[in-house]
Design a protein around this motif. Structure first.
Motif, PDB file in Angstrom:
ATOM      1  N   ASP A   1       8.747   0.590  -6.043  1.00  0.00           N
ATOM      2  CA  ASP A   1      10.214  -0.081  -6.128  1.00  0.00           C
ATOM      3  C   ASP A   1       9.737  -1.294  -6.673  1.00  0.00           C
ATOM      4  O   ASP A   1       9.621  -2.488  -6.039  1.00  0.00           O
ATOM      5  CB  ASP A   1      10.899  -0.327  -4.592  1.00  0.00           C
ATOM      6  CG  ASP A   1      12.187  -1.031  -4.749  1.00  0.00           C
ATOM      7  OD1 ASP A   1      12.608  -0.933  -6.063  1.00  0.00           O
ATOM      8  OD2 ASP A   1      12.574  -1.675  -3.840  1.00  0.00           O
TER       9      ASP A   1
ATOM     10  N   LYS B   1       4.790  -2.684   2.638  1.00  0.00           N
ATOM     11  CA  LYS B   1       5.474  -1.628   3.116  1.00  0.00           C
ATOM     12  C   LYS B   1       5.292  -0.575   2.199  1.00  0.00           C
ATOM     13  O   LYS B   1       5.493  -0.402   1.101  1.00  0.00           O
ATOM     14  CB  LYS B   1       7.035  -1.970   3.228  1.00  0.00           C
ATOM     15  CG  LYS B   1       7.228  -3.095   4.377  1.00  0.00           C
ATOM     16  CD  LYS B   1       8.663  -3.318   4.715  1.00  0.00           C
ATOM     17  CE  LYS B   1       8.784  -4.305   5.574  1.00  0.00           C
ATOM     18  NZ  LYS B   1      10.242  -4.796   5.573  1.00  0.00           N
ATOM     19  N   SER B   2       4.752   0.665   2.637  1.00  0.00           N
ATOM     20  CA  SER B   2       4.580   1.706   1.697  1.00  0.00           C
ATOM     21  C   SER B   2       5.676   2.444   1.053  1.00  0.00           C
ATOM     22  O   SER B   2       5.683   2.870  -0.130  1.00  0.00           O
ATOM     23  CB  SER B   2       3.794   2.917   2.608  1.00  0.00           C
ATOM     24  OG  SER B   2       4.672   3.322   3.491  1.00  0.00           O
ATOM     25  N   LYS B   3       7.101   2.294   1.504  1.00  0.00           N
ATOM     26  CA  LYS B   3       8.243   2.733   0.902  1.00  0.00           C
ATOM     27  C   LYS B   3       8.545   1.825  -0.216  1.00  0.00           C
ATOM     28  O   LYS B   3       9.343   2.282  -1.130  1.00  0.00           O
ATOM     29  CB  LYS B   3       9.290   2.757   1.989  1.00  0.00           C
ATOM     30  CG  LYS B   3       9.862   1.445   2.484  1.00  0.00           C
ATOM     31  CD  LYS B   3      11.064   1.634   3.142  1.00  0.00           C
ATOM     32  CE  LYS B   3      11.414   0.316   3.741  1.00  0.00           C
ATOM     33  NZ  LYS B   3      12.564   0.772   4.844  1.00  0.00           N
ATOM     34  N   GLU B   4       7.965   0.659  -0.468  1.00  0.00           N
ATOM     35  CA  GLU B   4       8.108  -0.063  -1.522  1.00  0.00           C
ATOM     36  C   GLU B   4       7.146   0.053  -2.725  1.00  0.00           C
ATOM     37  O   GLU B   4       7.075  -0.839  -3.574  1.00  0.00           O
ATOM     38  CB  GLU B   4       8.326  -1.505  -1.045  1.00  0.00           C
ATOM     39  CG  GLU B   4       9.323  -1.845  -0.010  1.00  0.00           C
ATOM     40  CD  GLU B   4       9.367  -3.159   0.492  1.00  0.00           C
ATOM     41  OE1 GLU B   4       8.575  -3.761   0.216  1.00  0.00           O
ATOM     42  OE2 GLU B   4      10.190  -3.506   1.127  1.00  0.00           O
ATOM     43  N   ASP B   5       6.332   0.887  -2.464  1.00  0.00           N
ATOM     44  CA  ASP B   5       5.259   0.933  -3.645  1.00  0.00           C
ATOM     45  C   ASP B   5       5.494   1.144  -4.833  1.00  0.00           C
ATOM     46  O   ASP B   5       5.029   0.313  -5.645  1.00  0.00           O
ATOM     47  CB  ASP B   5       4.224   2.368  -3.262  1.00  0.00           C
ATOM     48  CG  ASP B   5       3.486   2.281  -2.004  1.00  0.00           C
ATOM     49  OD1 ASP B   5       3.590   0.961  -1.394  1.00  0.00           O
ATOM     50  OD2 ASP B   5       2.738   3.322  -1.809  1.00  0.00           O
TER      51      ASP B   5
ATOM     52  N   TYR C   1       6.261  14.956  -2.744  1.00  0.00           N
ATOM     53  CA  TYR C   1       6.313  13.414  -2.734  1.00  0.00           C
ATOM     54  C   TYR C   1       7.892  13.237  -3.423  1.00  0.00           C
ATOM     55  O   TYR C   1       8.468  12.233  -3.008  1.00  0.00           O
ATOM     56  CB  TYR C   1       5.215  12.995  -3.339  1.00  0.00           C
ATOM     57  CG  TYR C   1       5.531  11.209  -3.261  1.00  0.00           C
ATOM     58  CD1 TYR C   1       4.862  10.790  -2.299  1.00  0.00           C
ATOM     59  CD2 TYR C   1       5.868  10.620  -4.376  1.00  0.00           C
ATOM     60  CE1 TYR C   1       4.947   9.144  -2.131  1.00  0.00           C
ATOM     61  CE2 TYR C   1       5.905   9.114  -4.391  1.00  0.00           C
ATOM     62  CZ  TYR C   1       5.373   8.612  -3.453  1.00  0.00           C
ATOM     63  OH  TYR C   1       5.255   7.256  -3.247  1.00  0.00           O
TER      64      TYR C   1
ATOM     65  N   THR D   1      -1.310  -3.037  -0.937  1.00  0.00           N
ATOM     66  CA  THR D   1      -0.615  -1.714  -0.584  1.00  0.00           C
ATOM     67  C   THR D   1      -1.500  -0.751   0.127  1.00  0.00           C
ATOM     68  O   THR D   1      -2.758  -0.248  -0.174  1.00  0.00           O
ATOM     69  CB  THR D   1      -0.598  -1.156  -2.162  1.00  0.00           C
ATOM     70  OG1 THR D   1       0.332  -2.035  -2.960  1.00  0.00           O
ATOM     71  CG2 THR D   1       0.273   0.223  -1.980  1.00  0.00           C
TER      72      THR D   1
END
Length: 630
Positions: free
Chosen positions: A380, A374-378, A425, A391
Motif C-alpha cells: 500500500d 504492519k505487513s498488510k501495508e507492504d 496471495y 518490513t
C-alpha cells in the motif's frame, strides 16, 4: 454446387478488389510524396515510411476493421463532427504536469519534497496537444539508440556541460553519444564485470534491478546484454533531462525521487538495487531510506553502493568533506545493514555490496529495538509516507515453504507459476486462472502481430501496458528488441504488480486520473485493456487520452480494448486529437461486445501539424498505416 461456386467466385473477387486497392493506394502514396517533397512529411515520417514499406499486404479473414455496433443513441460514429484540439505552445514540448518546475520551486526542499509528484488541479490542466521540438526525428533503433540520441529530440546541452570530466554523455555534432560511463565508473561493462565476480549475473537468477538516481541509465542499458532489466529513476533535473535521455536511448526509466513518499513498487520486487553516487542520504531520518530499499528488495537480493562514503579514506579530500564525517556515515550504514539482516559480501575501492539474507530471527522486535511495519501495508504505497520501520519477513510455517518461494531462473520465470499465485496471495486468482490468462494474451498478441507485422521488431522499443493485470501481454511480447512498462492502476480490484515482478518483468503503480511520471514522447506503443471502463465516473476520458498522446512518440501506435460503447466514445475523441484510427471486432467475432481500437498518432511539430494522407481504405492499407505513414 452452383451455390458453392458462386460463393467461391465472390470470395476471390473480393480478394482481388482488396489487392487492387492496396496497389492503388501504395502508388498514390508514392506519387504524393514525390510531388510534395518535404512540405507535407516530417523527418520522422520519411523514416517510418521506409520501415512501413517492409510490411506485406495481407487479408485478415477473421477480423473486420469496422464494428457492427453503434452508439446506444443510434448515431453512426464517423458522421459525428468533433472539434480538433489545438497544439500547445512550443514552450510545453517537454511538459511534465506532475513534476512542473515552476510549481516545484514553491515547495519545501527538505527531504526532496519539491522533487516529488505534485499534480495540477483541474483548472490548471492543459487541454491541448504537446508538440515535439522542431528538429525532432524518429529515434534510432535498438541497439544503436543505446549509444546515440539525436540532439534535436532532447535539445539540452547542460548535461554535457555540468560534468564534462565524466564519461557518461557527450555532444558530438547533432548527436548525443553515451560512452557507457557513470558517476563512479568510467566503463559500464568493466564495472558490471566487477559486480559479476560477487553477484551471479549470468545464470538468470538475477533478473530485475532498480537504479536509484540513475543519471542517463547507462548501468541499466549495459545490463540488458545479460538479460537483466532495470527500472531506473531520477528526479526531474533543473539542469538537464537525464530520464528523457534514458528513454530516448530505449532504456526503462521514470521521473522519481526517494523523498518522503514510498517508492511506487511492490515489496520483494527487485533482485538487485543500485546506487552510484546517487546523493541519497541513506542514514538520515532514522535510516528510513535503507528500510525502504529493504522493503522492495527480494530475500537473497543485493544492494550495491558505489561512491560516497565508500573508500572515504582515499576520497575525503576530493569530496571536500571531513574524514570523521564520512567515517561516521559509513559506520551508520554498516549498522543499519546489520539491523536489516544484510550480509556484507564485498568492498573494494569505491564499491561495496550487501546481500539481503533469507534469515529472519534478527528482525524479531524482542531482539532489536526497531519498529516493525504492519505487513498488510507492504504494497500500500501510493502517496503513502515512508516510515522508519522494517518490513517483516514472510511467515514460514513449514520447511518446504522456503524452497517454494524461490523463483525460477529467467527465462523459465516468465511463465512459471509465481509464488504469489501458488500461495494464493492474490485473492480470486488461481493457478488455473493464471494459465488461462497467459493463453488468452498469447492469442491476443498473435492477432496484434498479424494486424501489424512490425510488432516485435525494432520499430516499437518502449512499450507501455496501462492496465497490466498479471503481466500476460508483456510476457507474450517478451523479446530483446523491446521492454514493457507494466502499470497496475491504484484503483484495480487486485494488486497484481508483485506477480509481474515475480515473472521477471518490471512495472509501477499509477493512477490514470493523473499524469504519468515521464517526459513527452517516451513510448513507441501503448496498450490499454479495459482502462476506460475502470475509470468510468472517476475522471474525464479526454484527460486520459491527452495523457496518452503526451507520452506517445509521433507515429506511435495505440491499442485500446474495451466495451463497444466506450470504444466509440474514445474514437470520437481520438479524431479530435488527429489520430488515425481503425476499429476492429473482437478476435472471437463481431457479436462479442468488446472491440479493439487501433490508433496512430500524427507528427506534431511546434505549432504545426504534419499533413497525412487519409482515406477510407481496405484491410491491406490499414495494415500499412500502423508503421506510422498513412
Amino acid at each position: 454446387m452452383n451455390l458453392l461456386d458462386g460463393r467461391t467466385t465472390r470470395s476471390l473477387l473480393s480478394i482481388m478488389i482488396i489487392l487492387s486497392l492496396c496497389f492503388f493506394f501504395y502508388i498514390l502514396t508514392i506519387w504524393h510524396i514525390n510531388n510534395n517533397g518535404n512540405r507535407e512529411f516530417g523527418k520522422s515520417d520519411r523514416i517510418a515510411l521506409k520501415i512501413t514499406e517492409e510490411t506485406e499486404c495481407s487479408v485478415l479473414s477473421n477480423l473486420k476493421f469496422e464494428t457492427h455496433h453503434k452508439l446506444k443513441s443510434g448515431l453512426n460514429l464517423p458522421e459525428l463532427k468533433t472539434q480538433v484540439l489545438e497544439s500547445c505552445d512550443s514552450q510545453y514540448t517537454d511538459y511534465t504536469p506532475c513534476q512542473d518546475q515552476k510549481r516545484a520551486m514553491t515547495l519545501p526542499m527538505e527531504n526532496m519534497v519539491y522533487r516529488e509528484r505534485h499534480c495540477p488541479q483541474e483548472n490548471e490542466k492543459l487541454h491541448c496537444l504537446i508538440p515535439a521540438p522542431k528538429d525532432y526525428i524518429t529515434p534510432f533503433p535498438w541497439p544503436k539508440s543505446r549509444d546515440y540520441v539525436p540532439y534535436g529530440n532532447v535539445p539540452y546541452k547542460s548535461s554535457t556541460i555540468g560534468k564534462p570530466f565524466e564519461n557518461w554523455v557527450q555532444l558530438k555534432g547533432n548527436l548525443f553519444s553515451f560512452p557507457g560511463g557513470g558517476s563512479t565508473f568510467p566503463q559500464a561493462d568493466a564495472y558490471i564485470e566487477e559486480l559479476a565476480s560477487v553477484i551471479p549475473l549470468a545464470d538468470g537468477s538475477i533478473r530485475t534491478a532498480l537504479d536509484t538516481g540513475c543519471g542517463v541509465a547507462s548501468w541499466g542499458a549495459y545490463l540488458l546484454k545479460r538479460k537483466i532489466i532495470t527500472m531506473s529513476f531520477a528526479p526531474r533535473d533543473s539542469h538537464g533531462a537525464h530520464v528523457q535521455l534514458a528513454l530516448e536511448r530505449g532504456v526503462p526509466a521514470v521521473i522519481g525521487v526517494l523523498g518522503t513518499i514510498k517508492l511506487p513498487y511492490p515489496s520483494r520486487a527487485f533482485d538487485m538495487v543500485h546506487c552510484s553516487e546517487c546523493m541519497i542520504p541513506w542514514t538520515s531520518n532514522d535510516g528510513m531510506y535503507m528500510m525502504e530499499v529493504d522493503r522492495i528488495l527480494r530475500p537473497g537480493g543485493y544492494w550495491i553502493l558505489s561512491g560516497t562514503p565508500i573508500n572515504w579514506k582515499e576520497n575525503y579530500q576530493a569530496w571536500n568533506r571531513s574524514m570523521h564525517e564520512l567515517q561516521e556515515e559509513q559506520r551508520k550504514i554498516e549498522e543499519l545493514a546489520s539491523v536489516l539482516c544484510w550480509e556484507k559480501k564485498y568492498e573494494k575501492g569505491n564499491l561495496a555490496i550487501w546481500m539481503k539474507t533469507n534469515s529472519s530471527p534478527c528482525r524479531r522486535p524482542e531482539v532489536l529495538s526497531v519498529k516493525m511495519c504492519k505487513s498488510k501495508e507492504d504494497d500500500d504505497v501510493w502517496y503513502k509516507s515512508i516510515q522508519p520501520c522494517v518490513t517483516p519477513s514472510l511467515q514460514v510455517n513449514r520447511p518446504d515453504e522456503i524452497s517454494s518461494r524461490q523463483l525460477k531462473k529467467f527465462p523459465d520465470r516468465l511463465f512459471a507459476v509465481p509464488p504469489r499465485i501458488s500461495e494464493r496471495y492474490i485473492q480470486g486468482v488461481s493457478v488455473e486462472a493464471y494459465v488461462e490468462n497467459n493463453n488468452l494474451w498469447k492469442k491476443n498478441v498473435k492477432t496484434y502481430k498479424r494486424i501489424n507485422k512490425l510488432i516485435g521488431s525494432v520499430r516499437y522499443r518502449n512499450i507501455m501496458d496501462m492496465n497490466a493485470g498479471l503481466g500476460g501481454f508483456a510476457a507474450a511480447l517478451e523479446s530483446p528488441q523491446l521492454w514493457v512498462m507494466n502499470v497496475v492502476p491504484t484503483i484495480s480490484e487486485r494488486n497484481t504488480l508483485g506477480v509481474v515482478y515475480e515473472r521477471g518483468l518490471i512495472g509501477i503503480y499509477h493512477d490514470w486520473c493523473e499524469a504519468f511520471s515521464t517526459y513527452p514522447r517516451t513510448y513507441d506503443m501503448i496498450h490499454a485493456d479495459a482502462v476506460f471502463s475502470l475509470y468510468q465516473n472517476r475522471c474525464k476520458m479526454e484527460d486520459i487520452l491527452l495523457e496518452m498522446d503526451r507520452i506517445l512518440r509521433p507515429e506511435g501506435m495505440i491499442i485500446i480494448r474495451d466495451d463497444v460503447d466506450i470504444v466509440n466514445q474514445i474514437r470520437r475523441l481520438a479524431n479530435s486529437m488527429r489520430w488515425n484510427t481503425r476499429l476492429l471486432d473482437h478476435e472471437d467475432g463481431p457479436l462479442v461486445p468488446e472491440k479493439v481500437l487501433i490508433a496512430v498518432k500524427k507528427d506534431l511539430v511546434g505549432n504545426e501539424t504534419t499533413v497525412f494522407l487519409t482515406s477510407k481504405v481496405t484491410t491491406c492499407h490499414q495494415t500499412r498505416v500502423f508503421g506510422g505513414a498513412s
